[in-house]
Design a protein around this motif. Structure first.
Motif, mmCIF file in Angstrom:
data_model
loop_
_atom_site.group_PDB
_atom_site.id
_atom_site.type_symbol
_atom_site.label_atom_id
_atom_site.label_comp_id
_atom_site.label_asym_id
_atom_site.label_seq_id
_atom_site.Cartn_x
_atom_site.Cartn_y
_atom_site.Cartn_z
ATOM 1 N N TRP A 33 33.004 10.040 -40.637
ATOM 2 C CA TRP A 33 31.905 10.490 -41.621
ATOM 3 C C TRP A 33 31.895 11.735 -41.657
ATOM 4 O O TRP A 33 31.551 12.529 -42.531
ATOM 5 C CB TRP A 33 30.511 9.802 -41.282
ATOM 6 N N ASP A 34 31.994 12.544 -40.387
ATOM 7 C CA ASP A 34 31.736 14.008 -40.262
ATOM 8 C C ASP A 34 33.007 14.724 -41.025
ATOM 9 O O ASP A 34 32.808 15.872 -41.284
ATOM 10 C CB ASP A 34 31.808 14.301 -38.833
ATOM 11 N N SER A 35 34.040 14.009 -41.111
ATOM 12 C CA SER A 35 35.494 14.789 -41.594
ATOM 13 C C SER A 35 35.288 14.548 -43.306
ATOM 14 O O SER A 35 34.560 13.884 -43.907
ATOM 15 C CB SER A 35 36.661 14.159 -41.272
ATOM 16 N N SER A 36 35.812 15.842 -43.868
ATOM 17 C CA SER A 36 35.932 15.669 -45.416
ATOM 18 C C SER A 36 36.649 14.533 -45.928
ATOM 19 O O SER A 36 36.353 14.112 -46.932
ATOM 20 C CB SER A 36 36.537 17.031 -45.945
ATOM 21 N N VAL A 37 37.464 14.094 -45.207
ATOM 22 C CA VAL A 37 38.286 13.039 -45.840
ATOM 23 C C VAL A 37 37.519 11.699 -45.560
ATOM 24 O O VAL A 37 37.702 10.794 -46.469
ATOM 25 C CB VAL A 37 39.641 12.702 -44.770
ATOM 26 N N GLY A 38 36.692 11.480 -44.631
ATOM 27 C CA GLY A 38 35.839 10.335 -44.475
ATOM 28 C C GLY A 38 34.958 10.371 -45.827
ATOM 29 O O GLY A 38 34.632 9.326 -46.413
ATOM 30 N N LYS A 39 34.379 11.438 -45.929
ATOM 31 C CA LYS A 39 33.193 11.596 -47.041
ATOM 32 C C LYS A 39 33.808 11.356 -48.166
ATOM 33 O O LYS A 39 33.377 10.716 -49.196
ATOM 34 C CB LYS A 39 32.511 12.953 -46.976
ATOM 35 N N LYS A 40 35.039 11.943 -48.424
ATOM 36 C CA LYS A 40 35.769 11.521 -49.831
ATOM 37 C C LYS A 40 36.084 9.974 -49.997
ATOM 38 O O LYS A 40 35.936 9.561 -51.189
ATOM 39 C CB LYS A 40 37.066 12.421 -50.011
ATOM 40 N N THR A 41 36.430 9.320 -48.795
ATOM 41 C CA THR A 41 36.657 8.186 -48.901
ATOM 42 C C THR A 41 35.425 7.063 -49.131
ATOM 43 O O THR A 41 35.702 6.186 -50.004
ATOM 44 C CB THR A 41 37.487 7.475 -47.576
#
Length: 223
Positions: free
Chosen positions: A6-14
């Motif tokens: 969740w803390d990663s940009s990739v996680g948020k974009k997913t």
């Protein structure tokens, strides 16, 4: 692990992509249901009642409908939260605006944030109008959705709010669908054109399908 993702940009974009696709699926079903209004009050009211009895007798009255509502609320919150946090992260990484806008950036891309805000406000208004009846004009009638819809779109402001929101929705879907496909790894040089075409068609069909309801009331076809 979940916190790390969740803390990663990739996680948020997913999260944005998956929640967006959940809402898109709901919108397609919702639009088809809305168009039943052209078949008359009995058909439309029966459809609204059926939504509350889906799954019976295994599911209790309205349980399935509330389950759908919970999933949708979770999707909206996840989508809005990840979008806001990504936006703040982008601003912190680039505190000063570009001297020139990126070439090729579409109108939909540049207005995604404002479109999201418009849609968020519209969802609140829509619920208060046709679900709770709090701001409904002409007297809200529980169990009579056909008449409630006609009442709403018999007012100029009801038409304006709805049509503006649906135009914003079309722009949001046009960019969001393609962006979600890229995030989830479905995009490629060979598939990008097809994905953009699908995004354009979905945006056009959903916008036209939703706007067809107030237009039907305004023209007297639905009355």
């Amino acid at each position: 692990m979940a916190r790390t993702v969740w803390d990663s940009s990739v996680g948020k974009k997913t999260v944005m992509a998956v929640s967006g696709l959940i809402m898109l699926l709901y919108l397609v079903v919702h639009m088809i249901g809305n168009l039943k209004i052209y078949f008359g009050a009995a058909e439309f009211n029966h459809y609204a009642h059926w939504l509350r009895t889906v799954g019976e007798p295994f599911m209790h009255y309205e349980w399935t409908l509330w389950l759908v509502r919970v999933v949708l609320v979770a999707a909206v919150v996840a989508h809005a939260t990840s979008a806001y946090q990504l936006s703040r992260r982008d601003i912190r990484a680039r505190p000063s605006k570009y001297a020139h806008k990126k070439r090729g950036a579409s109108y939909a891309t540049r207005t995604m944030r404002w479109g999201g805000i418009i849609l968020g406000l519209f969802i609140v208004w829509h619920i208060l109008d046709l679900t709770t009846g709090t701001v409904h004009p002409g007297g809200f009638q529980e169990g009579h959705p056909y008449q409630n819809v006609v009442d709403t779109f018999s007012t100029w402001y009801g038409d304006v709010v709805y049509i503006v929101a649906m135009l914003a929705l079309g722009l949001h879907i046009r960019h969001g669908f393609w962006s979600a496909a890229q995030t989830l790894g479905a995009g490629s040089r060979t598939r990008d054109r097809a994905l953009k075409t699908i995004a354009n068609i979905l945006a056009l069909l959903l916008t036209a399908g939703f706007i067809a309801v107030p237009v039907g009331v305004m023209t007297g076809v639905v009355s």
